[in-house]
Structures are given as structure tokens and as C-alpha cells.
Design a protein around this motif. Structure first.
Motif, mmCIF file in Angstrom:
data_model
loop_
_atom_site.group_PDB
_atom_site.id
_atom_site.type_symbol
_atom_site.label_atom_id
_atom_site.label_comp_id
_atom_site.label_asym_id
_atom_site.label_seq_id
_atom_site.Cartn_x
_atom_site.Cartn_y
_atom_site.Cartn_z
ATOM 1 N N ARG A 4 58.142 40.022 142.360
ATOM 2 C CA ARG A 4 56.716 39.397 142.747
ATOM 3 C C ARG A 4 57.004 37.294 143.241
ATOM 4 O O ARG A 4 57.315 36.698 141.887
ATOM 5 N N GLN A 59 58.376 42.181 138.751
ATOM 6 C CA GLN A 59 56.791 43.014 139.183
ATOM 7 C C GLN A 59 56.843 44.226 137.831
ATOM 8 O O GLN A 59 57.092 44.281 137.809
ATOM 9 N N GLN A 92 55.535 41.003 147.585
ATOM 10 C CA GLN A 92 56.614 41.703 146.876
ATOM 11 C C GLN A 92 57.366 40.927 147.823
ATOM 12 O O GLN A 92 57.911 40.589 148.742
#
Length: 77
Positions: A47, A75, A2
Motif C-alpha cells: 500500500r 497491504q 495499491q
């Protein structure tokens, strides 16, 4: 992995993300296109996928050196 979107240029479709430790890592248009996104706003959680590259010596050998982002996407939980 992340990260947080830090910069993004819509014309070149490239920018930088900040890893959770604060390290900026650049991404190119190919990594942006691989994620299927159309827009990225600073502060957005993303991500990323990376691959190792050969590290260089000198000014390039710092935090984030030896790592190339291959995908940037949103994400998801």
C-alpha cells in the motif's frame, strides 16, 4: 493506493513500485522508513500513499511524473 514492489535496494532503502496500470514509480528512503518495514521483496503487494508534486517538462514528464510516494507499507485487509 495499491502497488507491487518492483525493485528494492536494502543499502539505500529505495526502489520502485509498479502501479496496477504498469507504471513504475520510484520511492526514497524516507517513504520506506515511514512504513515501518525492514525488507521488501519484488512482487510483494504494498500500500502506498502519494502526494502531488510540480511536474517537470522534458524527459521527466512521463507517466508517474508529478507524483511522489510518501509511504510504502504492506497491504493489509
Amino acid at each position: 493506493m495499491q502497488a507491487t514492489a518492483y525493485t528494492y535496494d536494502p543499502e539505500s532503502r529505495s526502489g520502485q513500485v509498479l502501479l496496477d496500470d504498469g507504471t513504475p514509480v520510484p520511492f526514497d528512503a524516507a517513504a520506506f522508513d515511514a512504513g515501518g518495514l525492514r525488507l521488501l521483496r519484488p512482487g510483494q503487494r504494498v500500500r502506498i500513499e502519494t502526494e502531488e508534486t510540480e511536474t517537470e517538462t522534458g524527459a521527466e514528464a512521463g507517466a508517474g511524473a508529478g507524483r511522489r510516494i510518501t509511504l510504502v507499507t504492506l497491504q493489509t485487509f
